[in-house]
Write a protein that holds these residues in place. Structure first.
Motif, PDB file in Angstrom:
ATOM      1  N   THR A  31      28.064  22.552  62.067  1.00 34.05           N
ATOM      2  CA  THR A  31      27.494  22.983  63.347  1.00 34.05           C
ATOM      3  C   THR A  31      27.049  24.439  63.280  1.00 34.05           C
ATOM      4  OG1 THR A  31      29.500  23.849  64.413  1.00 34.05           O
ATOM      5  CG2 THR A  31      29.167  21.469  64.492  1.00 34.05           C
ATOM      6  N   LYS A  32      27.427  25.127  62.185  1.00 34.96           N
ATOM      7  CA  LYS A  32      27.056  26.538  62.033  1.00 34.96           C
ATOM      8  C   LYS A  32      26.680  26.848  60.594  1.00 34.96           C
ATOM      9  CE  LYS A  32      29.504  28.138  65.977  1.00 34.96           C
ATOM     10  NZ  LYS A  32      30.764  28.565  66.539  1.00 34.96           N
ATOM     11  N   PHE A  33      25.746  27.789  60.447  1.00 32.50           N
ATOM     12  CA  PHE A  33      25.315  28.240  59.131  1.00 32.50           C
ATOM     13  C   PHE A  33      25.870  29.652  58.921  1.00 32.50           C
ATOM     14  CE2 PHE A  33      22.276  30.371  56.308  1.00 32.50           C
ATOM     15  CZ  PHE A  33      22.188  29.455  55.270  1.00 32.50           C
ATOM     16  N   ILE A  34      26.688  29.816  57.902  1.00 32.26           N
ATOM     17  CA  ILE A  34      27.410  31.078  57.706  1.00 32.26           C
ATOM     18  C   ILE A  34      26.929  31.763  56.429  1.00 32.26           C
ATOM     19  CG2 ILE A  34      29.701  32.149  57.643  1.00 32.26           C
ATOM     20  CD1 ILE A  34      29.535  30.134  59.910  1.00 32.26           C
ATOM     21  N   THR A  35      26.550  33.026  56.560  1.00 32.15           N
ATOM     22  CA  THR A  35      26.211  33.840  55.400  1.00 32.15           C
ATOM     23  C   THR A  35      27.373  34.802  55.146  1.00 32.15           C
ATOM     24  OG1 THR A  35      23.868  33.737  55.952  1.00 32.15           O
ATOM     25  CG2 THR A  35      24.564  35.511  54.465  1.00 32.15           C
ATOM     26  N   VAL A  36      27.926  34.771  53.944  1.00 32.82           N
ATOM     27  CA  VAL A  36      29.020  35.687  53.601  1.00 32.82           C
ATOM     28  C   VAL A  36      28.492  36.687  52.573  1.00 32.82           C
ATOM     29  CG1 VAL A  36      31.357  35.917  52.698  1.00 32.82           C
ATOM     30  CG2 VAL A  36      30.715  33.859  53.978  1.00 32.82           C
ATOM     31  N   GLN A  37      28.418  37.939  52.990  1.00 34.64           N
ATOM     32  CA  GLN A  37      27.880  38.986  52.123  1.00 34.64           C
ATOM     33  C   GLN A  37      28.989  39.964  51.769  1.00 34.64           C
ATOM     34  OE1 GLN A  37      24.324  40.928  53.657  1.00 34.64           O
ATOM     35  NE2 GLN A  37      24.923  42.851  52.675  1.00 34.64           N
ATOM     36  N   VAL A  38      29.218  40.160  50.486  1.00 34.41           N
ATOM     37  CA  VAL A  38      30.261  41.090  50.045  1.00 34.41           C
ATOM     38  C   VAL A  38      29.580  42.293  49.387  1.00 34.41           C
ATOM     39  CG1 VAL A  38      32.269  41.413  48.562  1.00 34.41           C
ATOM     40  CG2 VAL A  38      31.931  39.248  49.775  1.00 34.41           C
ATOM     41  N   ASP A  39      29.767  43.463  49.959  1.00 32.51           N
ATOM     42  CA  ASP A  39      29.145  44.701  49.475  1.00 32.51           C
ATOM     43  C   ASP A  39      30.159  45.577  48.756  1.00 32.51           C
ATOM     44  OD1 ASP A  39      26.738  44.055  50.713  1.00 32.51           O
ATOM     45  OD2 ASP A  39      27.285  45.083  52.580  1.00 32.51           O
ATOM     46  N   ASP A  40      29.628  46.517  47.997  1.00 36.23           N
ATOM     47  CA  ASP A  40      30.437  47.594  47.414  1.00 36.23           C
ATOM     48  C   ASP A  40      31.553  47.074  46.511  1.00 36.23           C
ATOM     49  OD1 ASP A  40      28.846  49.316  48.980  1.00 36.23           O
ATOM     50  OD2 ASP A  40      30.180  49.023  50.695  1.00 36.23           O
ATOM     51  N   ALA A  41      31.225  45.989  45.774  1.00 39.19           N
ATOM     52  CA  ALA A  41      32.164  45.479  44.774  1.00 39.19           C
ATOM     53  C   ALA A  41      31.903  46.178  43.448  1.00 39.19           C
ATOM     54  CB  ALA A  41      31.987  43.971  44.613  1.00 39.19           C
ATOM     55  N   ARG A  42      32.889  46.122  42.559  1.00 33.72           N
ATOM     56  CA  ARG A  42      32.699  46.730  41.237  1.00 33.72           C
ATOM     57  C   ARG A  42      31.713  45.939  40.393  1.00 33.72           C
ATOM     58  NH1 ARG A  42      38.752  48.220  39.662  1.00 33.72           N
ATOM     59  NH2 ARG A  42      38.937  49.852  41.214  1.00 33.72           N
ATOM     60  N   ASP A  43      31.795  44.604  40.515  1.00 32.94           N
ATOM     61  CA  ASP A  43      30.862  43.760  39.766  1.00 32.94           C
ATOM     62  C   ASP A  43      30.649  42.457  40.517  1.00 32.94           C
ATOM     63  OD1 ASP A  43      33.100  42.102  39.217  1.00 32.94           O
ATOM     64  OD2 ASP A  43      33.579  43.300  37.442  1.00 32.94           O
ATOM     65  N   SER A  44      29.710  41.696  39.990  1.00 32.90           N
ATOM     66  CA  SER A  44      29.333  40.443  40.618  1.00 32.90           C
ATOM     67  C   SER A  44      30.508  39.477  40.691  1.00 32.90           C
ATOM     68  CB  SER A  44      28.184  39.852  39.804  1.00 32.90           C
ATOM     69  OG  SER A  44      27.854  38.595  40.282  1.00 32.90           O
ATOM     70  N   ASP A  45      31.318  39.454  39.642  1.00 36.72           N
ATOM     71  CA  ASP A  45      32.434  38.526  39.574  1.00 36.72           C
ATOM     72  C   ASP A  45      33.405  38.725  40.741  1.00 36.72           C
ATOM     73  OD1 ASP A  45      34.001  36.502  38.174  1.00 36.72           O
ATOM     74  OD2 ASP A  45      35.424  38.130  37.814  1.00 36.72           O
ATOM     75  N   GLU A  46      33.798  39.962  40.997  1.00 39.11           N
ATOM     76  CA  GLU A  46      34.768  40.160  42.075  1.00 39.11           C
ATOM     77  C   GLU A  46      34.120  39.980  43.450  1.00 39.11           C
ATOM     78  OE1 GLU A  46      36.548  44.051  41.420  1.00 39.11           O
ATOM     79  OE2 GLU A  46      35.268  44.946  42.953  1.00 39.11           O
ATOM     80  N   ALA A  47      32.837  40.314  43.565  1.00 33.45           N
ATOM     81  CA  ALA A  47      32.150  40.078  44.840  1.00 33.45           C
ATOM     82  C   ALA A  47      32.129  38.590  45.160  1.00 33.45           C
ATOM     83  CB  ALA A  47      30.724  40.628  44.777  1.00 33.45           C
ATOM     84  N   LEU A  48      31.844  37.764  44.138  1.00 38.76           N
ATOM     85  CA  LEU A  48      31.794  36.317  44.353  1.00 38.76           C
ATOM     86  C   LEU A  48      33.175  35.746  44.639  1.00 38.76           C
ATOM     87  CD1 LEU A  48      29.164  35.278  41.670  1.00 38.76           C
ATOM     88  CD2 LEU A  48      28.917  35.192  44.166  1.00 38.76           C
ATOM     89  N   LYS A  49      34.203  36.291  43.965  1.00 37.08           N
ATOM     90  CA  LYS A  49      35.578  35.824  44.242  1.00 37.08           C
ATOM     91  C   LYS A  49      35.902  35.963  45.732  1.00 37.08           C
ATOM     92  CE  LYS A  49      38.298  36.525  40.019  1.00 37.08           C
ATOM     93  NZ  LYS A  49      39.152  37.498  39.336  1.00 37.08           N
ATOM     94  N   VAL A  50      35.595  37.134  46.271  1.00 39.09           N
ATOM     95  CA  VAL A  50      35.897  37.382  47.691  1.00 39.09           C
ATOM     96  C   VAL A  50      35.017  36.505  48.577  1.00 39.09           C
ATOM     97  CG1 VAL A  50      35.806  39.093  49.537  1.00 39.09           C
ATOM     98  CG2 VAL A  50      36.745  39.722  47.297  1.00 39.09           C
ATOM     99  N   ALA A  51      33.727  36.421  48.228  1.00 40.88           N
ATOM    100  CA  ALA A  51      32.805  35.645  49.059  1.00 40.88           C
ATOM    101  C   ALA A  51      33.216  34.169  49.106  1.00 40.88           C
ATOM    102  CB  ALA A  51      31.376  35.785  48.529  1.00 40.88           C
ATOM    103  N   TYR A  52      33.543  33.601  47.954  1.00 42.94           N
ATOM    104  CA  TYR A  52      33.941  32.188  47.928  1.00 42.94           C
ATOM    105  C   TYR A  52      35.315  31.970  48.549  1.00 42.94           C
ATOM    106  CZ  TYR A  52      29.914  30.493  45.345  1.00 42.94           C
ATOM    107  OH  TYR A  52      28.649  30.134  44.990  1.00 42.94           O
ATOM    108  N   SER A  53      36.205  32.946  48.415  1.00 38.60           N
ATOM    109  CA  SER A  53      37.524  32.814  49.029  1.00 38.60           C
ATOM    110  C   SER A  53      37.380  32.657  50.538  1.00 38.60           C
ATOM    111  CB  SER A  53      38.378  34.031  48.670  1.00 38.60           C
ATOM    112  OG  SER A  53      39.705  33.841  49.059  1.00 38.60           O
ATOM    113  N   ILE A  54      36.485  33.448  51.125  1.00 44.90           N
ATOM    114  CA  ILE A  54      36.209  33.327  52.562  1.00 44.90           C
ATOM    115  C   ILE A  54      35.478  32.015  52.843  1.00 44.90           C
ATOM    116  CG2 ILE A  54      34.918  34.302  54.501  1.00 44.90           C
ATOM    117  CD1 ILE A  54      35.228  37.072  53.104  1.00 44.90           C
TER     118      ILE A  54
END
Lengths: 408, 408
Positions: A282-305
């Motif tokens: 029923t909703k479209f959610i964009t999860v944006q993670v900024d100011d990470a050290r690298d892509s890997d940790e940004a994606l970890k946080v984004a997918y965790s959410i």
């Protein structure tokens, strides 16, 4: 109930010179259902693909990879719905190969010039007689204007067709990009699969197209999640016919970046449409993670959410439940995360800072954002300069209803 | 609706010599609710704990770790429900420390001899006046027979109290093990937390107890999952008073293995009770992965199955959907998994072998197993000799209903 899934008018779908599409009713699983699609490419086209990382790779995925690896010129794609030809062992591989052989006869090609795709029920063998029986009608139907029909034909549990088309000018010439995708979010591996096909009449050198295909997938189909389930059949294919007269052979070409951006935009649109049509969304959610050290940790946080059932049910309820989002960030696996440097926004509202609730945050502001159909969750990790974005949907009663239904 | 959650008769709960428990109504979140629990330990007791790995560790968790690190003798535990004191920054830490200071005054102890625990809403400060106001009544209430009351007092969204008690003979002496736990599956971080407390009147050297606590947690609380969400406050504490006269100082002690097995069995029971009472659970699922190369890959596969929403909705529907389980195995992240060596059982029914459906498998056999309230899913990876087991539940409409409810 898809979330803001835009379907262009049929008149706004541009054919891609060098690409023809034919469709037939083969009765693979259900009668009177257009379930067989053939896509042909003019000689001199380049083709590249990325495929599922699931260890239970379906037979057609294995055959696609083998045929691409021969280096022979790919000239046709064969797609069936109704049966995924997955978990079918040696018989499945033989069936996928035979499909190519039979289509090759009709098109006067070599079998390895054909890529096969299947989507539908798994653990059942393909009904080869019906599939082969449907091929002549699909070949007879081949024409440049069948994109819309193809978008319908490859659907399984999708509620709406997914199609994108655009044109751009490169060196004074018109280049067309048109694509289709299917999948109700990779969330029903017995009945669904993510498939994406993107064609352009730009010419792109094969090695370069391979890189572009991977890059585009990483910005699109590899950035969406409904429930974390990765299907056995996921495939994304890019095709470049060269018929526009524009030819790009290296990243040094002045047109390269413009074309790359347009192809990524197209892939991203087709991928996001899958999330918009996700089961029960029923909703479209964009999860944006900024100011990470690298892509890997940004994606970890984004997918965790994006994959937390707790966060997703809170979105369904329009509940600005900060605790659930902070908790998901906390268990994302970044062992040296300093939560005191973290900031969290819902839309434009700063909701958490300094390891806790923003003192100025009003629950009513969070509630206002959560009631919208499209929501941006933004996290600043305060650790570096990398940003990653993933797309997901909420988690509703309807999801459980759909997926608890007995297979039928 | 909990799944086969056994509640012993109050007369079958054995007090643990050296342990007293007092309970009070502090009105922390709701009036007329026994929400404050004090546990005291006789001098000479050993205490060890394992805590959440979430980076948003709640204030009491941080204070517990600090107090345990001092090496001072832990003599009391203080547990409140209604407020988790998580995401509360420096103020939260000061509040947790002050709670210990106030209880220490009443018990004539040093503050670092007390471990604080909180569970309930997060991102809100503890109501310190009410918490401190409740302490004298809890201390007055201290007695050896309050275990059942404590099991009730630490509940939040739990529908039933979780308690376990047993006795065994070691060197001709009776040793008692009694424990309680709470948590509706770590699945509601704004209102819930996994807490476990296990006491014995055996004496165990502090360093040894620390190892035993970690081992027991790895066989119990670290082997359950409802939705993969790890709370900010999760804590498991083991206490050994020595009052039975049995003392164990090393793993060479002939009684060590017998006591270890009994403690693991107790922790495992308390952990499984959390899954049995998980929000919306209608089935209790054991996922056992055999013949793995190591524990890490066995757990990857087990959790991939146990956390797949698709698998869990299939259990809810009593649908023997092999495709979903095989798919979850396939994306578990074992890159060199040879699916042709894999075997899968539902209960005692071999459903998949050689990378696909067992030719002898009848859907009716699978359906029979799936209709039971307790289901064993067993996978043989055919790669090595390691086995791991995790426990989970199905995924129902009720889960969405509970978690989509606005926080109230």
């Amino acid at each position: 109930m898809a979330v803001n899934l835009f379907i262009p008018n049929e008149s706004d779908i541009f054919p891609v010179a060098g690409v023809e599409i034919g469709i037939a009713e083969a009765g693979i699983r259900k009668a009177h259902r257009r379930d067989l699609t053939v896509i042909t490419l003019s000689p001199g086209s380049s083709v590249a693909g990325v495929f599922t990382t699931n260890r239970f790779r379906a037979a057609p995925v294995q055959v696609c990879e083998a045929h691409l690896a021969t280096g022979d010129e790919i000239r046709a794609l064969l797609i069936n719905t109704g049966n995924a030809n997955a978990g079918t062992g040696e018989k499945g591989l033989a069936d996928a190969r035979q499909s190519c052989t039979e289509l090759a006869k009709l098109l006067h090609l070599r079998p390895q010039q054909i890529l096969p795709f299947s989507t539908g029920v798994i653990l059942e063998n393909l009904p080869m007689d019906r599939l082969i029986g449907g091929l002549p009608a699909a070949v007879t139907d081949l024409k440049a204007t069948n994109w819309f029909e193809a978008a319908h034909s490859i659907m399984t549990t999708d509620t709406l067709p997914k199609i994108y088309s655009t044109q751009l000018q490169l060196s004074g010439k018109t280049v067309t990009i048109t694509g289709i995708s299917k999948g109700a979010g990779m969330i029903r591996p017995n009945m669904a699969t993510m498939l994406g096909y993107l064609a352009t009449d730009a010419g792109i050198a094969p090695a370069l197209l391979k890189d572009i295909c991977k890059t585009a997938a990483n910005h699109s189909f590899n950035r969406i999640t409904v429930d974390g389930d990765t299907s056995t059949n996921d495939s994304f294919i890019m095709m470049a016919t060269g018929k526009s007269g524009v030819q790009i052979d290296s990243i040094a070409d002045p047109n390269y970046n413009k074309l790359l951006d347009a192809l990524i935009a197209a892939a991203s649109d087709l991928a996001q449409k899958i999330v918009r049509d996700a089961e029960g969304a029923t909703k479209f959610i964009t999860v944006q993670v900024d100011d990470a050290r690298d892509s890997d940790e940004a994606l970890k946080v984004a997918y965790s959410i994006a994959q937390s059932p707790l966060v997703k049910t809170a979105f369904f309820a329009s509940d600005p439940n900060l605790g659930r989002i902070l908790c998901a960030i906390g268990y994302a696996g970044i062992h040296d995360l300093d939560v005191s440097k973290l900031r969290l926004w819902l839309g434009d509202v700063l909701v958490a800072t300094d390891g806790g609730r923003n003192p100025d945050y009003q629950e009513s502001d969070g509630k206002r954002i959560m009631q919208e159909a499209e929501i941006l969750v933004r996290v600043s990790l305060g650790r570096g300069k990398t940003t990653e974005t993933v797309y997901t949907c909420d988690f509703s009663h309807e999801y459980v209803t759909i997926n608890a239904d007995y297979r039928s």
